[in-house]
Design a protein around this motif. Structure first.
Motif, PDB file in Angstrom:
ATOM      1  N   CYS A   1      -0.540  -2.362   5.368  1.00  0.00           N
ATOM      2  CA  CYS A   1       0.885  -3.037   4.329  1.00  0.00           C
ATOM      3  C   CYS A   1       2.279  -2.942   5.208  1.00  0.00           C
ATOM      4  CB  CYS A   1       1.201  -1.631   3.079  1.00  0.00           C
ATOM      5  SG  CYS A   1      -0.356  -2.030   2.196  1.00  0.00           S
TER       6      CYS A   1
ATOM      7  N   CYS B   1      -1.751  -0.867  -3.021  1.00  0.00           N
ATOM      8  CA  CYS B   1      -0.877  -1.640  -2.631  1.00  0.00           C
ATOM      9  C   CYS B   1      -1.532  -2.115  -1.386  1.00  0.00           C
ATOM     10  CB  CYS B   1       0.030  -0.400  -1.646  1.00  0.00           C
ATOM     11  SG  CYS B   1       0.948   1.013  -3.132  1.00  0.00           S
TER      12      CYS B   1
ATOM     13  N   ALA C   1      -2.103  -5.654  -0.292  1.00  0.00           N
ATOM     14  CA  ALA C   1      -1.296  -6.803   0.618  1.00  0.00           C
ATOM     15  C   ALA C   1      -2.828  -7.816   1.562  1.00  0.00           C
ATOM     16  CB  ALA C   1      -1.178  -4.935   1.797  1.00  0.00           C
TER      17      ALA C   1
END
Length: 310
Positions: free
Chosen positions: A126, A219, A223
């Motif tokens: 990320c 997350c 990404a």
């Protein structure tokens, strides 16, 4: 009652309720698994230490995981193998308490190391441009040391609560090692505080970290889907999948044993789950990481001298 409350100097581990022939078969089955666990994790440690290209935060944490897996197996499996050969051979009180303390220490440490490894993957995928600035060696060492220290401190709390308890005769533990809940069943006193502490520790040490890992990978998934290169997506998915396999194996069995319903899960079933947790998990971890990790495989090929000349 006076005889029942006399000082206990040793315990007898009942192990698995099978006949002598089956015990010999189990000894022949578990011994190679134990050796493979030591060799597999030892190989991971050796490859990481010998190849400077693997001196990165991800492999630094992986080396700590390998150490925990070796310690896990060495703490419980040798005693289990001895009991399969000599079912009547007891374990001393000090040895039993030490085994309980070490098992708890390694369990908590592995929980936290898996969280740290998920954080490392989150930063790498990320925030790739800031990865080296965030995951400095000082940060890595601090995270690893915190994981080990937390495991030791929490285990000491359980041990301090366990040692003052009086134990009744017969001193037979219905398990293949001195698992804390099995030991508490022999106490001649109220153990609600101990059991509640084990449950609270399991919830905070399993559910909390697992939730953190799930959020991190949500997350990470977002990404990865934004990566334009198919090769980049494949490499990111491969690395994360290996870690998720280890997380699923470790947390799945641990949550069933310590956080799941107390009733509806037979004692023998939980015993075999804990066998998987303490023997097969450490054996499978190096396989999962090495078979799905091209860098580890390439390093092994280079060291064995079978890498093809470019």
């Amino acid at each position: 009652m006076g005889d029942n409350l006399t000082s206990i100097t040793e315990f007898l581990l009942l192990g698995f309720p099978v006949g002598p022939r089956i015990q010999m078969l189990l000894f022949g089955l578990f011994s190679p698994f134990y050796v493979f666990t030591l060799l597999g994790n030892g190989t991971i440690l050796g490859l990481i230490s010998l190849d400077s290209r693997l001196h990165t935060p991800m492999y630094f944490f992986l080396s700590h995981l390998a150490v925990v897996d070796i310690a896990y197996a060495c703490n419980t499996v040798p005693q289990m193998l001895v009991n399969l050969l000599h079912p009547a051979k007891p374990i001393s009180f000090v040895g039993c308490m030490t085994q309980t303390f070490l098992f708890s220490t390694f369990a908590v440490t592995e929980c936290l190391l898996l969280v740290v490894m998920s954080y490392d993957r989150y930063v790498a995928i990320c925030h790739p441009l800031r990865y080296l600035a965030i995951m400095t060696w000082r940060v890595c060492i601090t995270l690893a040391a915190t994981s080990w220290a937390t495991g030791v401190v929490l285990s000491l709390i359980h041990l301090v609560l366990l040692l003052p308890l009086p134990f009744c005769r017969p001193q037979k533990i219905n398990h293949f090692f001195c698992e804390i809940l099995a030991v508490l069943k022999l106490a001649c006193a109220d153990t609600h505080i101990n059991e509640n502490m084990v449950l609270a520790g399991a919830i905070s040490g399993l559910v909390g970290p697992l939730s953190t890992i799930v959020v991190s990978y949500m997350c990470i998934l977002c990404a990865i889907l934004q990566i334009q290169s198919r090769e980049g997506q494949r490499k990111a998915f491969s690395t994360c999948f290996s870690h998720l396999c280890v997380v699923g194996l470790f947390y799945g069995t641990a949550i069933i044993m310590y956080v799941g319903p107390r009733y509806g899960n037979p004692k023998e079933q939980k015993k075999y789950l804990l066998l998987f947790h303490s023997l097969f998990n450490p054996m499978l971890n190096p396989l999962i990481y090495s078979l799905r990790n091209s860098e580890v495989k390439n390093t092994l090929k280079r060291l064995l001298g079978v890498e093809r000349a470019l």
